[in-house]
Design a protein around this motif. Structure first.
Motif, PDB file in Angstrom:
ATOM      1  N   ASP A 148       0.822  -1.217   0.000  1.00  0.00           N
ATOM      2  CA  ASP A 148       0.000   0.000   0.000  1.00  0.00           C
ATOM      3  C   ASP A 148       0.855   1.268   0.000  1.00  0.00           C
ATOM      4  O   ASP A 148       0.565   2.231   0.724  1.00  0.00           O
ATOM      5  N   CYS A 149       1.912   1.261  -0.811  1.00  0.00           N
ATOM      6  CA  CYS A 149       2.783   2.432  -0.833  1.00  0.00           C
ATOM      7  C   CYS A 149       2.527   3.314  -2.055  1.00  0.00           C
ATOM      8  O   CYS A 149       3.365   4.145  -2.419  1.00  0.00           O
ATOM      9  N   ILE A 150       1.356   3.128  -2.693  1.00  0.00           N
ATOM     10  CA  ILE A 150       0.980   3.967  -3.825  1.00  0.00           C
ATOM     11  C   ILE A 150      -0.277   4.746  -3.471  1.00  0.00           C
ATOM     12  O   ILE A 150      -1.231   4.187  -2.922  1.00  0.00           O
ATOM     13  N   VAL A 151      -0.269   6.028  -3.768  1.00  0.00           N
ATOM     14  CA  VAL A 151      -1.441   6.867  -3.533  1.00  0.00           C
ATOM     15  C   VAL A 151      -1.725   7.664  -4.804  1.00  0.00           C
ATOM     16  O   VAL A 151      -0.861   7.823  -5.657  1.00  0.00           O
ATOM     17  N   MET A 152      -2.973   8.135  -4.916  1.00  0.00           N
ATOM     18  CA  MET A 152      -3.352   8.990  -6.043  1.00  0.00           C
ATOM     19  C   MET A 152      -3.334  10.439  -5.582  1.00  0.00           C
ATOM     20  O   MET A 152      -3.993  10.795  -4.598  1.00  0.00           O
ATOM     21  N   GLU A 153      -2.565  11.266  -6.286  1.00  0.00           N
ATOM     22  CA  GLU A 153      -2.458  12.679  -5.934  1.00  0.00           C
ATOM     23  C   GLU A 153      -3.282  13.517  -6.907  1.00  0.00           C
ATOM     24  O   GLU A 153      -3.210  13.333  -8.123  1.00  0.00           O
ATOM     25  N   ASN A 154      -4.051  14.444  -6.357  1.00  0.00           N
ATOM     26  CA  ASN A 154      -4.876  15.324  -7.176  1.00  0.00           C
ATOM     27  C   ASN A 154      -3.977  16.325  -7.905  1.00  0.00           C
ATOM     28  O   ASN A 154      -3.236  17.082  -7.279  1.00  0.00           O
ATOM     29  N   THR A 155      -4.052  16.321  -9.225  1.00  0.00           N
ATOM     30  CA  THR A 155      -3.229  17.237 -10.014  1.00  0.00           C
ATOM     31  C   THR A 155      -4.058  18.257 -10.782  1.00  0.00           C
ATOM     32  O   THR A 155      -3.505  19.099 -11.492  1.00  0.00           O
ATOM     33  N   ASP A 156      -5.391  18.178 -10.644  1.00  0.00           N
ATOM     34  CA  ASP A 156      -6.259  19.043 -11.447  1.00  0.00           C
ATOM     35  C   ASP A 156      -7.187  19.914 -10.612  1.00  0.00           C
ATOM     36  O   ASP A 156      -8.169  20.437 -11.138  1.00  0.00           O
TER      37      ASP A 156
END
Length: 236
Positions: A148-156
């Protein structure tokens, strides 16, 4: 000219859905999808969803990345009425880009295999990183990661759907997906061919490779190799 107006104008002279063959309608529906390959629609990829929509096997409201604007575009193409996104497929939200915490990454390569556009760089037992400009935000790498070392980052920011994703980005994502899919299929065939060659060699030299085994033991080993050969030939 904004993306919506440009798309509407380009579709203004489109033929009626009833006048199109299913494969032609499927091609137009595919062109109208954002090409994230997220599978949230319940199909293997955007092309499979487009085919299902074109044949009437799936409604037009199952693509969260396209959002409400995407539903309107598919409505224009198919003649199906506009409806709210199916909540079972997810919600319309700002597009995210995958980010890997490299301090926790163990280099298992599972996220690389899960990425439909091959935008994760790394190798076995080496930390991985995401090429952010190529990430479609599909999030398929998240469940693949055992740590679980991946996250989604908001770029918009607050932009969603087609307001956060341009036709040019969709075209590039589609090209990368098709190239990646073709390469992976080729790799599978080549791997199966190598296994087939190995099994055929073992079968041809079974006596010497089994140290002159005979009787039931030789039959058992022959059966094992023959079964492996059948599997390899099916995949090749």
């Amino acid at each position: 000219m904004n993306n919506r107006r440009a798309w509407v104008l380009s579709s203004a002279h489109a033929r009626s859905p009833a006048a199109l063959l299913p494969q032609d309608l499927a091609a137009r529906v595919l062109d109208a999808l954002p090409q994230t390959q997220c599978t949230r629609c319940g199909h293997a990829d955007c092309a499979a969803y487009a085919q299902a929509v074109a044949t009437g096997a799936a409604p037009i409201n199952r693509c969260p990345p396209g959002g409400a604007e995407g539903v309107r575009r598919l409505s224009v193409l198919t003649g199906q009425p506009v409806s709210a996104l199916d909540p079972q497929c997810g919600i319309e939200e700002p597009r995210g880009v995958a980010w890997i915490d490299e301090t926790w990454c163990i280099g298992c390569t599972l996220c690389i295999k899960a990425c439909p556009v091959d935008c994760i760089v790394g190798s076995n037992k080496r930390m991985h990183t995401v090429i952010e400009s190529q990430c479609t935000g599909c999030a398929l790498c998240l469940p693949a990661c055992p740590l679980d070392c991946i996250v989604m980052e908001n770029t918009d920011g607050s932009r969603t759907g087609w307001a956060a994703w341009s036709p040019e980005q969709a075209a590039q994502a589609r090209e990368r997906y098709e190239f990646t899919s073709q390469r992976r299929e080729r790799d599978k065939r080549e791997h199966a061919w190598r296994l087939q060659q190995k099994a055929e060699h073992k079968l041809a030299h079974l006596t010497e490779l089994t140290h002159n085994a005979s009787g039931p033991e030789l039959k058992r080993k022959r059966a094992v190799i023959e079964a492996a050969l059948v599997r390899a030939r099916k995949k090749a």
